[in-house]
Motif scaffolding. Structure first.
Motif, mmCIF file in Angstrom:
data_model
loop_
_atom_site.group_PDB
_atom_site.id
_atom_site.type_symbol
_atom_site.label_atom_id
_atom_site.label_comp_id
_atom_site.label_asym_id
_atom_site.label_seq_id
_atom_site.Cartn_x
_atom_site.Cartn_y
_atom_site.Cartn_z
ATOM 1 N N ARG A 193 -15.376 15.830 -22.128
ATOM 2 C CA ARG A 193 -13.933 15.802 -22.283
ATOM 3 C C ARG A 193 -13.320 16.910 -21.416
ATOM 4 O O ARG A 193 -14.015 17.864 -21.041
ATOM 5 C CB ARG A 193 -13.557 16.019 -23.754
ATOM 6 N N PRO A 194 -12.028 16.834 -21.093
ATOM 7 C CA PRO A 194 -11.379 17.912 -20.322
ATOM 8 C C PRO A 194 -11.584 19.262 -21.002
ATOM 9 O O PRO A 194 -11.446 19.394 -22.217
ATOM 10 C CB PRO A 194 -9.908 17.500 -20.322
ATOM 11 N N GLY A 195 -11.942 20.270 -20.194
ATOM 12 C CA GLY A 195 -12.222 21.599 -20.722
ATOM 13 C C GLY A 195 -13.618 21.747 -21.273
ATOM 14 O O GLY A 195 -14.001 22.842 -21.723
ATOM 15 N N GLY A 196 -14.418 20.681 -21.224
ATOM 16 C CA GLY A 196 -15.756 20.716 -21.788
ATOM 17 C C GLY A 196 -16.720 21.565 -20.975
ATOM 18 O O GLY A 196 -16.447 21.971 -19.845
ATOM 19 N N LEU A 197 -17.883 21.832 -21.569
ATOM 20 C CA LEU A 197 -18.867 22.768 -21.039
ATOM 21 C C LEU A 197 -20.147 22.042 -20.646
ATOM 22 O O LEU A 197 -20.718 21.293 -21.451
ATOM 23 C CB LEU A 197 -19.184 23.826 -22.106
ATOM 24 N N ILE A 198 -20.604 22.251 -19.403
ATOM 25 C CA ILE A 198 -21.922 21.810 -18.963
ATOM 26 C C ILE A 198 -22.832 23.027 -18.972
ATOM 27 O O ILE A 198 -22.467 24.094 -18.475
ATOM 28 C CB ILE A 198 -21.870 21.142 -17.569
ATOM 29 N N ASP A 199 -24.044 22.888 -19.530
ATOM 30 C CA ASP A 199 -24.945 24.015 -19.742
ATOM 31 C C ASP A 199 -26.351 23.581 -19.322
ATOM 32 O O ASP A 199 -26.988 22.781 -20.014
ATOM 33 C CB ASP A 199 -24.903 24.414 -21.225
ATOM 34 N N LEU A 200 -26.839 24.098 -18.175
ATOM 35 C CA LEU A 200 -28.083 23.613 -17.587
ATOM 36 C C LEU A 200 -29.032 24.765 -17.289
ATOM 37 O O LEU A 200 -28.608 25.861 -16.904
ATOM 38 C CB LEU A 200 -27.813 22.867 -16.273
ATOM 39 N N LYS B 182 -27.973 33.299 -27.090
ATOM 40 C CA LYS B 182 -28.066 32.016 -27.780
ATOM 41 C C LYS B 182 -27.220 30.952 -27.105
ATOM 42 O O LYS B 182 -27.662 29.818 -26.902
ATOM 43 C CB LYS B 182 -27.632 32.194 -29.233
ATOM 44 N N TYR B 183 -25.972 31.318 -26.747
ATOM 45 C CA TYR B 183 -25.044 30.365 -26.141
ATOM 46 C C TYR B 183 -24.278 31.040 -25.006
ATOM 47 O O TYR B 183 -24.198 32.274 -24.941
ATOM 48 C CB TYR B 183 -24.024 29.859 -27.178
ATOM 49 N N PRO B 184 -23.671 30.255 -24.116
ATOM 50 C CA PRO B 184 -22.773 30.841 -23.116
ATOM 51 C C PRO B 184 -21.589 31.523 -23.800
ATOM 52 O O PRO B 184 -21.200 31.140 -24.909
ATOM 53 C CB PRO B 184 -22.298 29.627 -22.307
ATOM 54 N N PRO B 185 -20.995 32.532 -23.159
ATOM 55 C CA PRO B 185 -19.879 33.266 -23.781
ATOM 56 C C PRO B 185 -18.711 32.373 -24.192
ATOM 57 O O PRO B 185 -17.999 32.679 -25.151
ATOM 58 C CB PRO B 185 -19.462 34.255 -22.684
ATOM 59 N N CYS B 186 -18.493 31.264 -23.462
ATOM 60 C CA CYS B 186 -17.337 30.417 -23.764
ATOM 61 C C CYS B 186 -17.625 29.375 -24.838
ATOM 62 O O CYS B 186 -16.753 28.556 -25.160
ATOM 63 C CB CYS B 186 -16.857 29.726 -22.500
ATOM 64 N N MET B 187 -18.811 29.381 -25.429
ATOM 65 C CA MET B 187 -19.175 28.354 -26.396
ATOM 66 C C MET B 187 -18.238 28.360 -27.607
ATOM 67 O O MET B 187 -17.794 27.300 -28.072
ATOM 68 C CB MET B 187 -20.623 28.565 -26.857
ATOM 69 N N GLU B 188 -17.938 29.541 -28.110
ATOM 70 C CA GLU B 188 -17.049 29.637 -29.274
ATOM 71 C C GLU B 188 -15.682 29.035 -28.970
ATOM 72 O O GLU B 188 -15.108 28.317 -29.791
ATOM 73 C CB GLU B 188 -16.901 31.097 -29.699
#
Length: 380
Positions: free
Chosen positions: A226-233, A121-127
């Motif tokens: 934002r810093p530490g944010g997630l790009i998901d492509l 459903k989401y990347p492992p680091c999403m939480e």
């Protein structure tokens, strides 16, 4: 400079819209003209959960049609959509030529379930990224080219403390939109400066056919996060591969088997002809890995059978059958793209009919290649 967008869809109904009164069907004015490429209005940052109860916020640089309290009037629909080649298309982008109608919504909803089963459903680091752990900060998620909205609606429900924004060429009108989700109509290729620094997650899936400068889009995303944010492509390259993962090259001047690779070769041509970036999937990893703003790049290739030809695995049989159904629907969705690029209708009919028969009965040993990437924005 970016120029054009992504999968775009609309439903007839949506939750009550608080900020603007319903428009009368006769209220078409000059103020309702859409998507001026010369405008540079600045948008407000995403509202907090407490204030984001509206289902749709019009873009400040494109006075896009505003839904009424319960439904979109015929004049609004006429402004947002046009009917061509037997399908409903968005009325704003001449690059993105896939439909925006209910039939396409159903295809994208089914496709969402396939993709979740394949890669989660989401990347492992999403939480970790979405944890409500920064005092005074409302975590925010942006979905570029949201399509049917399946992914961003899941996010808004699973992370109810966040502010979620869905951007596409037509408004979302789902009756199931969570209160912490809003829909904006805009062409992301005009730039994302109005979102700089506002989001913890930026997601985009299978939008390259409508994006002229995908590398430029990635640079915009680096400044939106934002810093530490997630790009998901995630993207694919409008190609079909054989059982050894070798690209099947076809001569479009000739007609004959294999039919699905031949149809896809014409789709590849049409994407390029309309101005989209058919090669974006190939360069995702290098573009993000070489960008100074990103770290912890996670890249994956997913080879998905185009039908249920892998009999040794129940999982791959099921996934292949599901992708076959998606491709069969995509053959129909692709008609406006091919026809608007000058490909003769009788040729499009022949390609579609034979590719359909090939998928259903010949079951060729072919793959589609999905290229997936996520990464984090550096804190410095």
């Amino acid at each position: 400079m970016l120029t054009h967008l992504a999968p775009s869809n609309s439903r007839l109904y949506g939750p009550p819209f608080d900020s603007n009164p319903p428009m009368d069907e006769s209220s078409d004015t000059e103020d309702s003209d859409v998507c001026s490429s010369t405008s540079s209005s600045i948008f407000s940052p995403p509202p907090s959960v407490a204030t984001s109860r509206t289902s749709y916020v019009p873009s400040a640089r494109s006075a896009s049609p505003v839904p009424s309290v319960w439904s979109m009037t015929s004049s609004m629909r006429a402004q947002a959509y046009k009917h061509e080649y037997g399908r409903g298309l968005n009325n704003y982008s001449e690059v993105y030529r896939l439909p925006a109608d209910d039939e396409e919504l159903e295809r994208l909803d089914a496709q969402h379930l396939i993709l979740m089963e394949i890669m989660g459903k989401y990347p492992p680091c999403m939480e970790e990224v979405m944890a409500d752990d920064v005092p005074g900060e409302t975590k925010a998620v942006l979905d570029l080219g949201c399509g049917s909205g399946s992914w961003i609606m899941d996010v808004a429900r699973d992370f109810p403390h966040c502010s979620a924004v869905a951007v596409d060429l037509v408004p979302m009108q789902s009756i199931y939109m969570p209160l912490n989700l809003r829909s904006e109509v805009d062409d992301i290729n005009l730039g994302l400066e109005h979102f700089y620094g506002d989001f913890n997650v930026v997601h985009a899936r299978l939008i390259s056919s409508g994006v002229k400068d995908y590398e430029g889009l990635i640079n915009h995303i680096s400044m939106v996060l934002r810093p530490g944010g997630l790009i998901d492509l995630m993207e694919f390259d409008f190609s079909i591969y054989d059982e050894h993962h070798c690209r099947i090259e076809v001569d479009t001047s000739k007609i004959g088997e294999p039919w699905l690779p031949r149809w896809m070769a014409f789709a590849n041509f049409a994407v390029r002809n309309r101005g989209g970036d058919a090669d974006a999937a190939t360069y995702l990893e290098s573009w993000v890995s070489n960008h100074p703003a990103f770290e912890n790049v996670n890249y994956q290739d997913h080879w998905i059978p185009t039908c249920d030809w892998i009999t040794e695995s129940d999982f791959l049989m099921r996934i292949g059958a599901s992708l076959r159904d998606d491709i069969l629907a995509f053959l129909k969705s692709g008609r406006p793209l091919l026809l608007s690029s000058g490909i003769p209708e009788d040729l499009v009919d022949e390609l579609e009919a034979n590719a359909t028969q090939e998928l259903l009965f010949t079951k060729p040993r072919h793959y589609v290649r999905l290229q997936y990437l996520n990464a984090r924005k550096r804190h410095d």
